[in-house]
Design a protein around this motif. Structure first.
Motif, PDB file in Angstrom:
ATOM      1  N   ASP B  86       0.834  -1.197   0.000  1.00  0.00           N
ATOM      2  CA  ASP B  86       0.000   0.000   0.000  1.00  0.00           C
ATOM      3  C   ASP B  86       0.873   1.252   0.000  1.00  0.00           C
ATOM      4  N   MET B  87       1.932   1.182   0.813  1.00  0.00           N
ATOM      5  CA  MET B  87       2.820   2.323   0.929  1.00  0.00           C
ATOM      6  C   MET B  87       3.393   2.690  -0.429  1.00  0.00           C
ATOM      7  N   LEU B  88       3.798   1.661  -1.150  1.00  0.00           N
ATOM      8  CA  LEU B  88       4.417   1.864  -2.447  1.00  0.00           C
ATOM      9  C   LEU B  88       3.440   2.550  -3.400  1.00  0.00           C
ATOM     10  N   LYS B  89       2.233   2.027  -3.421  1.00  0.00           N
ATOM     11  CA  LYS B  89       1.197   2.569  -4.286  1.00  0.00           C
ATOM     12  C   LYS B  89       1.025   4.062  -4.051  1.00  0.00           C
ATOM     13  N   LEU B  90       0.958   4.426  -2.779  1.00  0.00           N
ATOM     14  CA  LEU B  90       0.736   5.825  -2.441  1.00  0.00           C
ATOM     15  C   LEU B  90       1.958   6.671  -2.766  1.00  0.00           C
ATOM     16  N   LYS B  91       3.122   6.118  -2.485  1.00  0.00           N
ATOM     17  CA  LYS B  91       4.349   6.877  -2.733  1.00  0.00           C
ATOM     18  C   LYS B  91       4.486   7.231  -4.204  1.00  0.00           C
ATOM     19  N   GLN B  92       4.126   6.275  -5.053  1.00  0.00           N
ATOM     20  CA  GLN B  92       4.241   6.503  -6.491  1.00  0.00           C
ATOM     21  C   GLN B  92       3.448   7.723  -6.939  1.00  0.00           C
ATOM     22  N   LEU B  99       1.860  15.452 -11.783  1.00  0.00           N
ATOM     23  CA  LEU B  99       0.617  15.721 -11.060  1.00  0.00           C
ATOM     24  C   LEU B  99       0.716  16.991 -10.233  1.00  0.00           C
ATOM     25  N   VAL B 100      -0.316  17.818 -10.321  1.00  0.00           N
ATOM     26  CA  VAL B 100      -0.402  18.956  -9.418  1.00  0.00           C
ATOM     27  C   VAL B 100      -0.667  18.394  -8.020  1.00  0.00           C
ATOM     28  N   LEU B 101      -0.206  19.113  -7.009  1.00  0.00           N
ATOM     29  CA  LEU B 101      -0.341  18.592  -5.644  1.00  0.00           C
ATOM     30  C   LEU B 101      -1.776  18.179  -5.325  1.00  0.00           C
ATOM     31  N   SER B 102      -2.717  19.055  -5.671  1.00  0.00           N
ATOM     32  CA  SER B 102      -4.099  18.755  -5.288  1.00  0.00           C
ATOM     33  C   SER B 102      -4.593  17.482  -5.972  1.00  0.00           C
ATOM     34  N   ASN B 106      -5.942  14.104  -4.100  1.00  0.00           N
ATOM     35  CA  ASN B 106      -7.211  13.473  -4.451  1.00  0.00           C
ATOM     36  C   ASN B 106      -7.019  12.011  -4.820  1.00  0.00           C
ATOM     37  N   LYS B 107      -6.037  11.769  -5.646  1.00  0.00           N
ATOM     38  CA  LYS B 107      -5.824  10.403  -6.097  1.00  0.00           C
ATOM     39  C   LYS B 107      -5.437   9.487  -4.941  1.00  0.00           C
ATOM     40  N   SER B 108      -4.579   9.990  -4.083  1.00  0.00           N
ATOM     41  CA  SER B 108      -4.138   9.128  -2.990  1.00  0.00           C
ATOM     42  C   SER B 108      -5.295   8.822  -2.049  1.00  0.00           C
ATOM     43  N   MET B 109      -6.158   9.796  -1.838  1.00  0.00           N
ATOM     44  CA  MET B 109      -7.289   9.534  -0.951  1.00  0.00           C
ATOM     45  C   MET B 109      -8.282   8.572  -1.602  1.00  0.00           C
ATOM     46  N   GLU B 110      -8.345   8.637  -2.919  1.00  0.00           N
ATOM     47  CA  GLU B 110      -9.177   7.662  -3.629  1.00  0.00           C
ATOM     48  C   GLU B 110      -8.685   6.243  -3.333  1.00  0.00           C
ATOM     49  N   ILE B 111      -7.383   6.102  -3.391  1.00  0.00           N
ATOM     50  CA  ILE B 111      -6.803   4.786  -3.119  1.00  0.00           C
ATOM     51  C   ILE B 111      -7.041   4.378  -1.677  1.00  0.00           C
ATOM     52  N   VAL B 112      -6.900   5.339  -0.779  1.00  0.00           N
ATOM     53  CA  VAL B 112      -7.131   5.024   0.629  1.00  0.00           C
ATOM     54  C   VAL B 112      -8.567   4.539   0.832  1.00  0.00           C
ATOM     55  N   SER B 113      -9.494   5.145   0.125  1.00  0.00           N
ATOM     56  CA  SER B 113     -10.883   4.717   0.304  1.00  0.00           C
ATOM     57  C   SER B 113     -11.066   3.289  -0.210  1.00  0.00           C
ATOM     58  N   GLU B 317      -5.548   5.574  10.845  1.00  0.00           N
ATOM     59  CA  GLU B 317      -4.613   6.583  11.336  1.00  0.00           C
ATOM     60  C   GLU B 317      -3.277   6.479  10.607  1.00  0.00           C
ATOM     61  N   ALA B 318      -2.812   5.242  10.451  1.00  0.00           N
ATOM     62  CA  ALA B 318      -1.536   5.046   9.778  1.00  0.00           C
ATOM     63  C   ALA B 318      -1.586   5.610   8.354  1.00  0.00           C
ATOM     64  N   LEU B 319      -2.680   5.374   7.665  1.00  0.00           N
ATOM     65  CA  LEU B 319      -2.801   5.847   6.284  1.00  0.00           C
ATOM     66  C   LEU B 319      -2.805   7.372   6.217  1.00  0.00           C
ATOM     67  N   LEU B 320      -3.619   7.989   7.053  1.00  0.00           N
ATOM     68  CA  LEU B 320      -3.675   9.455   7.022  1.00  0.00           C
ATOM     69  C   LEU B 320      -2.322  10.053   7.387  1.00  0.00           C
ATOM     70  N   ASN B 321      -1.688   9.474   8.369  1.00  0.00           N
ATOM     71  CA  ASN B 321      -0.363   9.954   8.744  1.00  0.00           C
ATOM     72  C   ASN B 321       0.597   9.882   7.580  1.00  0.00           C
ATOM     73  N   PHE B 322       0.550   8.780   6.877  1.00  0.00           N
ATOM     74  CA  PHE B 322       1.467   8.573   5.763  1.00  0.00           C
ATOM     75  C   PHE B 322       1.226   9.606   4.662  1.00  0.00           C
ATOM     76  N   ILE B 323      -0.032   9.832   4.367  1.00  0.00           N
ATOM     77  CA  ILE B 323      -0.330  10.807   3.311  1.00  0.00           C
ATOM     78  C   ILE B 323       0.075  12.203   3.733  1.00  0.00           C
ATOM     79  N   LYS B 324      -0.194  12.515   4.963  1.00  0.00           N
ATOM     80  CA  LYS B 324       0.188  13.839   5.462  1.00  0.00           C
ATOM     81  C   LYS B 324       1.692  14.043   5.335  1.00  0.00           C
ATOM     82  N   GLU B 325       2.442  13.033   5.691  1.00  0.00           N
ATOM     83  CA  GLU B 325       3.900  13.113   5.548  1.00  0.00           C
ATOM     84  C   GLU B 325       4.284  13.367   4.104  1.00  0.00           C
ATOM     85  N   ASN B 326       3.667  12.636   3.206  1.00  0.00           N
ATOM     86  CA  ASN B 326       4.020  12.762   1.804  1.00  0.00           C
ATOM     87  C   ASN B 326       3.639  14.118   1.218  1.00  0.00           C
ATOM     88  N   ILE B 327       2.557  14.682   1.701  1.00  0.00           N
ATOM     89  CA  ILE B 327       2.200  16.028   1.258  1.00  0.00           C
ATOM     90  C   ILE B 327       3.299  16.993   1.682  1.00  0.00           C
TER      91      ILE B 327
END
Lengths: 330, 330
Positions: B86-92, B99-102, B106-113, B317-327
DNA sequence: TTTTAGCACTTTTCTATTGACAGTGCTAAA
DNA sequence: TTTAGCACTGTCAATAGAAAAGTGCTAAAA
């Protein structure tokens, strides 16, 4: 084929069912068709033989079948005049010049979904005959630029471009100039191939850091093929209908709404406003789809309304017709 | 406050309930807590007195109360390591420079869902500290132009401008030059007032058809105030949860999801990942919201996950934390 | 020939009852 | 402090019966 009285009866059954969502009994009709319930029952049996109405169980009242709705829509229903107030609301949107056409369509369909309590869908795609009119590149950081592409029909798209750190500003400018010169006038769906076969050789020849630069711009510009975009409003409206009183049905439909492939399939090629009742559409047997194609200034797509089979077809048709007219006019 | 065994018991009840969605009985636990069911019942009575667990009826097993979940989240739950795949998918997504940041968010949250089967929400707004960096106007027809505004943070917005037929090209150019000069550097939310109080006087003074031209551009540019935009993915995921087995509940929640005001209210100001359980959120008592604020390069907003109260808080929590870090990183 | 009254018949819907089951709370003993 | 045992309670599924709604058909009326 149907006698006058049978047609009248079918009309009463359809309209009564649309209103009440309950199977229509012979007794309920008899008062409106000055004859006894027994006579109505005889006529109902005839209509059932023709396949226009159905029973939900052996001793129930009747509900229209898909075929019955079809006959109603084709032969009985009279086009509805649009309510003046609604018309005004919609007209205002289209006369607002600051709105891009696609926004106006989206907004108007949003209103239609509110007006009807059905689900509205706009299936748009910037048509492939959009040609690139101008490319603008604006730097926003040392190694970041934003590339804006404007088409001759007024579409705007933008992409981030990351420039490798080791290339000079002059090289970047040189690359942009080359791309710009070669790509203006190219239809969006041919951009990728033009980049690869016409732009790349030139860049390779004249630009020093050609590989890095070409890749940066290629990854930004390669996906300009017209992508269908889907806008749905009032998704939940449909689920509030009393016929969706079952968790399974609701979930089933929600899943279908979630499936982009199914929604994309709503695409309509016909120019008129078309109605697909129950089994006639390939989404769900419990719903009807009414839709039409639109085209204006390189902007094409489908607008659709999804409602229960017992939708107010006359009203829905009037609304779609009106919007289609307004798209054409602008 | 709670004894070690009580805490262990609560943990077992919460985790068991999250898994099975069925009230947890004393017998089911007894095997895992090497003591008899009677002992468990005694301890359960204690936990119920504290308000951490509840019965659905007088002789039912127990389910966690909001307070119980809260205690679990605050004191028992251990942070979950993210699955490598999962981490890899999001990191990519975040390392995709085109991709523009926004869009990346959006895309990463789609994957999280998809990963969680919860509903993901991105509440973004181009922050008001975006300043206009450049204005570009491209004619696309005799009386139509398209105005593109680029901000210093890389945001792009475009508007249609209809030019009255009686004005000359020179006048249009003059107007654009005036606006351009005065408006670069102005924050988006101040554009309207700058137009009115600084640009208008100048246009009035120097341009002949000042009224028509000013109005045309004003109507195009006056609504640049940062508008919150809402992106939801996996809306239906939540509705598929077995606890939403009731048409009323589903419709109720669908209505809330449809209500922009309610969704906007999810906005979170806190920098950490916060969890709002049942009655703690003001959306619905049957759900939990986990969310956090993000800010990066003038782009700010909230990312949130909505799930049933029995959500896997550690994973979410782990997922949101990870995305926040990546942002933050990008 | 068409319409209608009347009646038997069917299904749905609601309510009540029953028995099996799952689980608790409490008491008294270990 | 823990546990075995048991009475008690609520859920769930199946069953039965009665009322309601509506049809189909037959035989008489128009």
């Amino acid at each position: 084929m149907l006698t006058g009285r049978q047609e009248k009866l079918l009309k009463l059954i359809v309209e009564n069912y649309i209103k009440t969502v309950k199977p229509v009994s012979s007794k309920a009709i008899s008062s409106k068709l000055k004859c006894s319930s027994a006579t109505i029952r005889n006529e109902m049996a005839a209509l059932e033989n023709f396949g226009f109405i159905e029973k939900t169980h052996i001793s129930s009242g009747r509900i229209p079948s898909d075929l019955g709705y079809r006959y109603y829509v084709d032969n009985i229903m009279v086009p509805r005049e649009l309510n003046g107030e609604d018309m005004l609301k919609l007209k205002q949107i289209f006369s607002n010049n600051a709105l891009v056409l696609s926004d106006a369509i989206n907004k108007s369909m949003e209103i239609v979904s509110e007006l009807t309590n059905y689900t509205a869908i706009v299936l748009g795609s910037s048509s492939s005959d959009n040609k690139i009119a101008k490319i603008e590149v604006v730097p926003i950081a040392d190694n970041k630029m934003i590339a804006i592409v404007i088409t001759d029909k007024g579409h705007v798209e933008n992409r981030n471009v990351s420039i490798p750190l080791n290339v000079s500003k002059a090289e970047v400018k040189q690359t942009i100039d080359i791309i710009s010169k070669l790509i203006v006038g190219v239809p969006l769906n041919e951009v990728a191939s033009v980049l690869e076969f016409e732009v790349k050789p030139v860049i390779d020849k004249y630009v020093k850091e050609h590989e890095a630069l070409y890749n940066a711009f290629y990854s930004a510009f390669s996906d300009f093929a017209p992508k269908p975009n889907i806008k749905m409003s009032g998704t939940t409206n449909l689920l509030m209908s009393p016929e969706f009183d079952d968790v399974g049905k609701i979930r089933n439909l929600l899943n279908k709404f979630d499936d982009k492939d199914i929604i994309r399939n709503i695409k309509e090629d016909s120019d008129g406003v078309k109605i697909y009742i129950g089994s006639e559409n390939n989404i769900d047997d419990d719903i009807s789809v009414i839709k039409t194609y639109f085209y204006k200034d390189g902007e094409e797509g489908t607008i659709a309304l999804i409602g229960p089979k017992r939708m107010e077809y006359d009203k829905a048709e009037a609304l779609l017709n009106f919007i289609k007219e307004n798209i054409g006019k602008e």
